[in-house]
Design a protein around this motif. Structure first.
Motif, PDB file in Angstrom:
ATOM      1  N   SER A   1       0.837  -1.192   0.000  1.00 29.68           N
ATOM      2  CA  SER A   1       0.000   0.000   0.000  1.00 29.68           C
ATOM      3  C   SER A   1       0.873   1.243   0.000  1.00 29.68           C
ATOM      4  CB  SER A   1      -0.906   0.013   1.235  1.00 29.68           C
ATOM      5  OG  SER A   1      -1.794  -1.082   1.216  1.00 29.68           O
TER       6      SER A   1
ATOM      7  N   TRP B   1       0.054   2.052  -6.383  1.00 31.03           N
ATOM      8  CA  TRP B   1       0.325   1.141  -5.276  1.00 31.03           C
ATOM      9  C   TRP B   1      -0.815   0.134  -5.159  1.00 31.03           C
ATOM     10  CZ3 TRP B   1       4.778   1.627  -2.178  1.00 31.03           C
ATOM     11  CH2 TRP B   1       5.558   2.773  -2.424  1.00 31.03           C
TER      12      TRP B   1
ATOM     13  N   ASP C   1      -3.031  -0.549  -2.892  1.00 33.64           N
ATOM     14  CA  ASP C   1      -4.336  -0.070  -2.419  1.00 33.64           C
ATOM     15  C   ASP C   1      -5.061   0.755  -3.469  1.00 33.64           C
ATOM     16  OD1 ASP C   1      -2.140   1.705  -1.828  1.00 33.64           O
ATOM     17  OD2 ASP C   1      -3.544   2.997  -0.782  1.00 33.64           O
TER      18      ASP C   1
END
Length: 331
Positions: A56, A325, A327
């Protein structure tokens, strides 16, 4: 369980990005609206995409806590002894990629790429000076461990931003040592047929698929044509083949008989397509390693996640700056 390791072999370039309303005609001079410079290169982009795909985005709250997966990423390539070279290595280090395999070549310029982006469509055209990239050789010719700081990697990803002969030797060495491989043949050049039997994965776009399969790009325009081109590569020994199709998504097939099309993400506002292919490769590779740890392999899931990640990339300007990323992909 041991930490999985992905070693990337490929180019590092400084991207000089010009935004313009349209491409100039032959012999025409025109001004651009913006000029920015970003670290890039297909190898470096893929290393960062691979790293980010398993993590993340860090936040201020993450300081002092563990926001890291156990996946390690090593970059192997070359830069010149110039300011661009310093910046290219520093950016990778800041992003968490191990650069012990990045060599500095004396009296040589770092790779540099001019990228012209059309503001309206987001389409881009590139021209590169490869410089130090073409001087890269592995530290040990018969070792795959030298690509990952002395450890045996789980997967070697290779691009053709370094000399073809070196890439073919790396792939052969990895295969001989039971290390799985992924080749993204960009920029596309002729490969000897024996190279394909060393590939666990071949990920390429329509233009590269046409060139390497001996077809005209205009022929690769429907499902039947994609199937025929991919079957050529499987017959040569590749286990998994993915052809990325831009706004049409991606076609995949495996030596075990799995095949299909994954649609592209919908309602995507394209700003800049630079780095989309590298983001695809990094996310596909990360998903493959994740599934392999679970003794699974569903190629359609890996392709779907890679398509989703690429969609996030094209919505922003630049290559490394736009790579999402985990997330941002899964959230």
């Amino acid at each position: 369980m041991a930490e999985p390791i992905i070693a990337v072999v490929g180019g590092l370039n400084m991207d000089l990005i010009f935004e313009t309303d349209r491409m100039p005609e032959i012999g025409e001079s025109m001004n651009c609206s913006t000029l920015v410079s970003f670290p890039g290169g297909k190898g470096a982009n893929t290393a960062i995409a691979t790293f980010r795909a398993s993590r993340s985005r860090p936040t201020s709250e993450d300081k002092g806590s563990d926001n890291k997966s156990n996946l390690r990423v090593y970059m192997n390539g070359a830069v010149g002894d110039d300011d661009f070279g310093i910046a290219l290595k520093m950016k990778l280090q800041q992003q968490g990629v191990d650069v012990s395999g990045v060599r500095t070549i004396n009296n040589e310029r770092s790779g540099t790429c001019v990228v012209i982006v059309e503001t309206e469509s987001g389409d881009s055209r590139n021209i590169a000076y490869q410089g130090a990239n073409l001087k890269w050789t592995p530290r040990e010719h018969n070792s795959v461990e030298c690509l990952a700081g002395g450890a045996k990697p789980d997967l070697v990803i290779a691009h053709l931003g370094v000399r073809r002969e070196e890439v073919e030797r790396v792939l052969e060495t990895a295969h001989r040592n039971d290390v799985e491989t992924l080749l993204n043949p960009s920029p596309a050049v002729y490969l000897v047929n024996s190279t394909y039997k060393n590939l666990t994965h071949l990920v390429l776009n329509e233009t590269e698929a046409a060139l390497l399969s001996g077809r005209n790009i205009d022929e690769l325009n429907d499902l039947t044509a994609w199937q025929e081109a991919v079957e050529d590569f499987i017959q040569l020994g590749v286990k998994n083949v993915v052809v990325t199709l831009g706004a049409k998504g991606a076609y995949y097939a495996t030596s075990a008989g799995d095949k299909g099309v994954v649609d592209a993400e919908k309602n995507v506002k394209v700003i800049d397509t630079t780095g989309a292919g590298d983001t695809f490769v990094g996310n596909y590779a990360t998903e493959y390693i994740r599934q392999r740890q679970l003794n699974q392999w569903d190629i359609s899931k890996a392709v779907a996640r890679a398509c989703k990640a690429s969609a996030r990339t094209v919505e922003r300007l630049g290559a490394q700056e736009s790579i999402p990323w985990a997330d941002e992909i899964d959230g």
